[in-house]
Scaffold this motif. Sequence first.
Motif, mmCIF file in Angstrom:
data_model
loop_
_atom_site.group_PDB
_atom_site.id
_atom_site.type_symbol
_atom_site.label_atom_id
_atom_site.label_comp_id
_atom_site.label_asym_id
_atom_site.label_seq_id
_atom_site.Cartn_x
_atom_site.Cartn_y
_atom_site.Cartn_z
ATOM 1 N N ILE A 14 0.831 -1.201 0.000
ATOM 2 C CA ILE A 14 0.000 0.000 0.000
ATOM 3 C C ILE A 14 0.871 1.259 0.000
ATOM 4 O O ILE A 14 0.478 2.306 -0.540
ATOM 5 C CB ILE A 14 -0.973 -0.067 1.207
ATOM 6 N N ILE A 15 2.066 1.161 0.574
ATOM 7 C CA ILE A 15 2.974 2.311 0.608
ATOM 8 C C ILE A 15 3.615 2.520 -0.768
ATOM 9 O O ILE A 15 3.784 3.661 -1.225
ATOM 10 C CB ILE A 15 4.030 2.116 1.719
ATOM 11 N N ILE A 16 3.904 1.404 -1.437
ATOM 12 C CA ILE A 16 4.433 1.522 -2.801
ATOM 13 C C ILE A 16 3.359 2.101 -3.721
ATOM 14 O O ILE A 16 3.627 2.928 -4.587
ATOM 15 C CB ILE A 16 4.921 0.152 -3.329
ATOM 16 N N ALA A 17 2.115 1.655 -3.489
ATOM 17 C CA ALA A 17 0.996 2.050 -4.351
ATOM 18 C C ALA A 17 0.915 3.561 -4.538
ATOM 19 O O ALA A 17 0.813 4.057 -5.669
ATOM 20 C CB ALA A 17 -0.321 1.530 -3.777
ATOM 21 N N SER A 18 0.985 4.303 -3.407
ATOM 22 C CA SER A 18 0.737 5.744 -3.541
ATOM 23 C C SER A 18 1.854 6.444 -4.308
ATOM 24 O O SER A 18 1.626 7.494 -4.909
ATOM 25 C CB SER A 18 0.497 6.388 -2.171
ATOM 26 N N GLU A 19 3.029 5.848 -4.320
ATOM 27 C CA GLU A 19 4.152 6.463 -5.064
ATOM 28 C C GLU A 19 4.031 6.295 -6.575
ATOM 29 O O GLU A 19 4.674 7.023 -7.338
ATOM 30 C CB GLU A 19 5.485 5.889 -4.578
ATOM 31 N N VAL A 20 3.277 5.301 -7.026
ATOM 32 C CA VAL A 20 3.153 5.068 -8.477
ATOM 33 C C VAL A 20 1.782 5.494 -8.997
ATOM 34 O O VAL A 20 1.473 5.321 -10.174
ATOM 35 C CB VAL A 20 3.413 3.583 -8.855
ATOM 36 N N GLY A 21 0.933 6.013 -8.072
ATOM 37 C CA GLY A 21 -0.392 6.449 -8.506
ATOM 38 C C GLY A 21 -1.425 5.351 -8.557
ATOM 39 O O GLY A 21 -2.470 5.512 -9.201
ATOM 40 N N ALA A 22 -1.159 4.220 -7.902
ATOM 41 C CA ALA A 22 -2.207 3.199 -7.770
ATOM 42 C C ALA A 22 -3.091 3.564 -6.589
ATOM 43 O O ALA A 22 -2.640 4.231 -5.654
ATOM 44 C CB ALA A 22 -1.579 1.820 -7.541
ATOM 45 N N ILE A 23 -4.347 3.168 -6.629
ATOM 46 C CA ILE A 23 -5.248 3.437 -5.513
ATOM 47 C C ILE A 23 -5.551 2.127 -4.797
ATOM 48 O O ILE A 23 -5.796 1.101 -5.435
ATOM 49 C CB ILE A 23 -6.560 4.091 -5.978
ATOM 50 N N ALA A 24 -5.488 2.175 -3.480
ATOM 51 C CA ALA A 24 -5.788 0.986 -2.679
ATOM 52 C C ALA A 24 -6.779 1.364 -1.594
ATOM 53 O O ALA A 24 -6.689 2.439 -1.002
ATOM 54 C CB ALA A 24 -4.509 0.439 -2.056
ATOM 55 N N SER A 25 -7.737 0.485 -1.337
ATOM 56 C CA SER A 25 -8.738 0.742 -0.298
ATOM 57 C C SER A 25 -9.444 -0.576 0.018
ATOM 58 O O SER A 25 -9.114 -1.610 -0.571
ATOM 59 C CB SER A 25 -9.776 1.756 -0.805
ATOM 60 N N ASN A 26 -10.396 -0.526 0.939
ATOM 61 C CA ASN A 26 -11.270 -1.694 1.035
ATOM 62 C C ASN A 26 -12.336 -1.567 -0.059
ATOM 63 O O ASN A 26 -12.339 -0.591 -0.818
ATOM 64 C CB ASN A 26 -11.843 -1.851 2.455
ATOM 65 N N LEU A 27 -13.223 -2.538 -0.139
ATOM 66 C CA LEU A 27 -14.140 -2.550 -1.287
ATOM 67 C C LEU A 27 -15.255 -1.515 -1.164
ATOM 68 O O LEU A 27 -16.026 -1.318 -2.103
ATOM 69 C CB LEU A 27 -14.715 -3.960 -1.495
ATOM 70 N N LYS A 28 -15.336 -0.857 0.002
ATOM 71 C CA LYS A 28 -16.272 0.275 0.110
ATOM 72 C C LYS A 28 -15.610 1.563 -0.356
ATOM 73 O O LYS A 28 -16.225 2.629 -0.323
ATOM 74 C CB LYS A 28 -16.718 0.441 1.563
ATOM 75 N N GLY A 29 -14.337 1.495 -0.700
ATOM 76 C CA GLY A 29 -13.620 2.694 -1.092
ATOM 77 C C GLY A 29 -13.057 3.450 0.099
ATOM 78 O O GLY A 29 -12.568 4.568 -0.046
ATOM 79 N N GLU A 30 -13.136 2.827 1.292
ATOM 80 C CA GLU A 30 -12.593 3.457 2.500
ATOM 81 C C GLU A 30 -11.183 2.934 2.766
ATOM 82 O O GLU A 30 -10.814 1.868 2.291
ATOM 83 C CB GLU A 30 -13.467 3.089 3.703
ATOM 84 N N PRO A 31 -10.418 3.660 3.605
ATOM 85 C CA PRO A 31 -9.069 3.163 3.931
ATOM 86 C C PRO A 31 -9.128 1.766 4.551
ATOM 87 O O PRO A 31 -10.035 1.476 5.331
ATOM 88 C CB PRO A 31 -8.554 4.184 4.950
ATOM 89 N N PHE A 32 -8.190 0.930 4.148
ATOM 90 C CA PHE A 32 -8.084 -0.418 4.708
ATOM 91 C C PHE A 32 -7.864 -0.322 6.217
ATOM 92 O O PHE A 32 -7.131 0.544 6.688
ATOM 93 C CB PHE A 32 -6.897 -1.131 4.048
ATOM 94 N N ASP A 33 -8.521 -1.206 6.976
ATOM 95 C CA ASP A 33 -8.382 -1.211 8.436
ATOM 96 C C ASP A 33 -7.141 -2.018 8.838
ATOM 97 O O ASP A 33 -7.136 -3.242 8.775
ATOM 98 C CB ASP A 33 -9.642 -1.821 9.059
ATOM 99 N N PHE A 34 -6.105 -1.301 9.263
ATOM 100 C CA PHE A 34 -4.825 -1.952 9.537
ATOM 101 C C PHE A 34 -4.760 -2.697 10.858
ATOM 102 O O PHE A 34 -3.746 -3.321 11.167
ATOM 103 C CB PHE A 34 -3.676 -0.943 9.470
ATOM 104 N N LEU A 35 -5.790 -2.614 11.649
ATOM 105 C CA LEU A 35 -5.741 -3.338 12.920
ATOM 106 C C LEU A 35 -6.714 -4.507 12.917
ATOM 107 O O LEU A 35 -7.010 -5.100 13.946
ATOM 108 C CB LEU A 35 -6.011 -2.376 14.080
#
Lengths: 270, 270
Positions: free
Chosen positions: A225-246
Amino acid sequence: MKKGGIDLDIGVLDKFAQEIIKEAGERIRAAFSYDLIIETKSNANDLVTNIDRDTELFFIEKIKAFDVTHRILGEEGMGEKVESLEGVVWIIDPIDGTMNFVKQHRHFMISVGIFIEGKGKLGYIYDVMRDDLFYAIAGEGAWYNDKPLRKLTPVKLEEAVIGINASWVTPNKRVNHEKMIQLIRKVRGTRSYGSAAMEIAFVVSGKLDAYISMRLAPWDIAGGIIIASEVGAIASNLKGEPFDFLSQDTFIIGNPTVYQEIIANYIEQL
Amino acid sequence: MKKGGIDLDIGVLDKFAQEIIKEAGERIRAAFSYDLIIETKSNANDLVTNIDRDTELFFIEKIKAFDVTHRILGEEGMGEKVESLEGVVWIIDPIDGTMNFVKQHRHFMISVGIFIEGKGKLGYIYDVMRDDLFYAIAGEGAWYNDKPLRKLTPVKLEEAVIGINASWVTPNKRVNHEKMIQLIRKVRGTRSYGSAAMEIAFVVSGKLDAYISMRLAPWDIAGGIIIASEVGAIASNLKGEPFDFLSQDTFIIGNPTVYQEIIANYIEQL
């Protein structure tokens, strides 16, 4: 760098992380020879469990020696209990793709994400058998070994190749499979590699255009997910919200155009 | 060797085949650099078509110089029309996995099968970017580079990992997808790599336990089917009959125990 009271040189941390990831890879390659796997075939699950745990312990020992205040959230749960992302937290999967490890002796990854005060700062996906490293430093860029990874360029959904496991196009409790069938009929092709970190590495390097999963854990995606933002990929859960890291969550990562269209038209969670 | 009037030293033929396969691989790697692919992205399909054709022509030229009576059946159709397997016939796919070639710059194979009077004698699957060769000499064994490939050992279907494209578990005209859904729920896992030759190479080397496709051409499987019999894998069409080498056909290759159970309980052609 001064950040929320944490004094850290990101360059030094990156160098250290790369060193221990590559050393962990070397240890795995040495522990696991072709003959070893064959001889212990009936115990292949024990073998992988042992190497998984040994590798996580190796990371914990090295990281604690580097800075005892850093905390480690790992798949094998050998670190302390991590219930917040305060301070510096390493999220580690020592072997992502254990079935591939056992049967294929390839296609398994070490995934490492380093978070500082809840923000992803350094991300690594290391293909152990290829000795191939995908990595990023937040705000500074992403690399595949010594080459910079390019920003992803737009692709039409009908020309996209996406990573998705066949289960999700069959009736299941998580997502409307009829819409997933429409999706796989729309795209150019689908792939499934049995390692989330590998599929994420392929998305950030343009080898796949999206990857979807109905349940992943933080260590499966923290590096990517950290690499993603540097190349312009979008990552999220399937609701389009930030993935829950805990916790565990659904997951999608994709080329922006493809990501938007999949979320809008093909995902219907149940 | 004397066989049906054909005088051939199989060892010499094998050495020659390996030489031209590796040389073809070198030419592909040279023709295709990372930057080249990026620059010609809009023309990626033309590029792959050109390299595909050039590679097939390279094989034809080399083989005809070796023995003008040998005939070549290739995916690109640059050889003569082959309507029987009399004499010596090379069945060649210069690039199996063209989408992988274009997008991933890996996971594409050169597949070569050499048939003498209708019988498969020499089989090759070459992973171009890894420089990895799976091959077999009928009756003499199979190898992965310089290591012998072992006979496949029995595996239970519930512990098997199988190669299958997601499309075949969705409603389609060829096979009862409800039974395919039962199959993917029964097995340990599924994979999909986008190259039939790669998936076949994985079955013969025990990295997958079976691979199923609803439509393949002779060049997709000619190399692999010859390797299969040397390691005890079974390959056929989905009726359990020999694959039709002069047409397109359904296809399954697997570890014997898994093969039998899939054919008996999970395949219902429409």
